[in-house]
Motif scaffolding. Sequence first.
Motif, PDB file in Angstrom:
ATOM      1  N   ARG A 256     -10.562 -11.757  -1.618  1.00  0.00           N
ATOM      2  CA  ARG A 256      -9.486 -12.341  -2.425  1.00  0.00           C
ATOM      3  C   ARG A 256      -8.296 -11.392  -2.333  1.00  0.00           C
ATOM      4  NH1 ARG A 256     -11.331 -14.510  -7.541  1.00  0.00           N
ATOM      5  NH2 ARG A 256     -12.338 -12.499  -7.735  1.00  0.00           N
ATOM      6  N   ILE A 257      -7.137 -11.938  -2.038  1.00  0.00           N
ATOM      7  CA  ILE A 257      -5.909 -11.160  -1.936  1.00  0.00           C
ATOM      8  C   ILE A 257      -4.952 -11.662  -3.009  1.00  0.00           C
ATOM      9  CG2 ILE A 257      -3.970 -10.493  -0.462  1.00  0.00           C
ATOM     10  CD1 ILE A 257      -5.807 -11.270   1.949  1.00  0.00           C
ATOM     11  N   ALA A 258      -4.535 -10.771  -3.894  1.00  0.00           N
ATOM     12  CA  ALA A 258      -3.566 -11.129  -4.941  1.00  0.00           C
ATOM     13  C   ALA A 258      -2.281 -10.344  -4.681  1.00  0.00           C
ATOM     14  CB  ALA A 258      -4.125 -10.804  -6.321  1.00  0.00           C
ATOM     15  N   ILE A 259      -1.160 -11.041  -4.710  1.00  0.00           N
ATOM     16  CA  ILE A 259       0.141 -10.418  -4.486  1.00  0.00           C
ATOM     17  C   ILE A 259       0.994 -10.651  -5.724  1.00  0.00           C
ATOM     18  CG2 ILE A 259       2.196 -10.333  -3.015  1.00  0.00           C
ATOM     19  CD1 ILE A 259       0.419 -11.560  -0.779  1.00  0.00           C
TER      20      ILE A 259
ATOM     21  N   ARG B 253      11.853  -6.541  -5.619  1.00  0.00           N
ATOM     22  CA  ARG B 253      11.850  -6.251  -4.181  1.00  0.00           C
ATOM     23  C   ARG B 253      10.506  -5.753  -3.713  1.00  0.00           C
ATOM     24  NH1 ARG B 253      16.608  -2.312  -2.922  1.00  0.00           N
ATOM     25  NH2 ARG B 253      15.008  -1.076  -3.905  1.00  0.00           N
ATOM     26  N   THR B 254       9.743  -5.127  -4.594  1.00  0.00           N
ATOM     27  CA  THR B 254       8.451  -4.591  -4.195  1.00  0.00           C
ATOM     28  C   THR B 254       7.351  -5.604  -4.482  1.00  0.00           C
ATOM     29  OG1 THR B 254       8.143  -3.523  -6.339  1.00  0.00           O
ATOM     30  CG2 THR B 254       9.122  -2.190  -4.592  1.00  0.00           C
ATOM     31  N   ARG B 255       6.268  -5.458  -3.763  1.00  0.00           N
ATOM     32  CA  ARG B 255       5.091  -6.306  -3.952  1.00  0.00           C
ATOM     33  C   ARG B 255       3.877  -5.401  -4.164  1.00  0.00           C
ATOM     34  NH1 ARG B 255       8.941  -8.987  -4.228  1.00  0.00           N
ATOM     35  NH2 ARG B 255       9.437 -10.913  -3.170  1.00  0.00           N
ATOM     36  N   HIS B 256       2.998  -5.839  -5.030  1.00  0.00           N
ATOM     37  CA  HIS B 256       1.744  -5.135  -5.277  1.00  0.00           C
ATOM     38  C   HIS B 256       0.624  -6.022  -4.741  1.00  0.00           C
ATOM     39  CE1 HIS B 256       3.834  -2.296  -7.881  1.00  0.00           C
ATOM     40  NE2 HIS B 256       4.474  -3.350  -8.376  1.00  0.00           N
TER      41      HIS B 256
END
Length: 87
Positions: free
Chosen positions: A59-62, A69-72
């Motif tokens: 599972r990939i959560a963004i 501007r940033t993504r985790h």
Amino acid sequence: MEPYELPGGGAAFHFDFFRFEDAQEWEDAGFRDVYASAGPKIAEWPEPAAGLLPLPDLRIAIAIGDDSRTRHVCLDALSARGLEMLP
């Protein structure tokens, strides 16, 4: 569903379920056969097809950061195969 040819042969399949109104649409669209085929499957917004999709390996959560501007990115292995995929 969008198929993508992979280098060296085969295909990956991208599904976006956000437009589904009923989980039965997954069956009606013939996606069970696609999921049974070889190659990676990537599902966005899987909730509308809940109960019909097989358990994912990963599972990939963004999430969008405070500055927009940033993504985790969070990766969760949900199977032994998923564990093999993690760095």
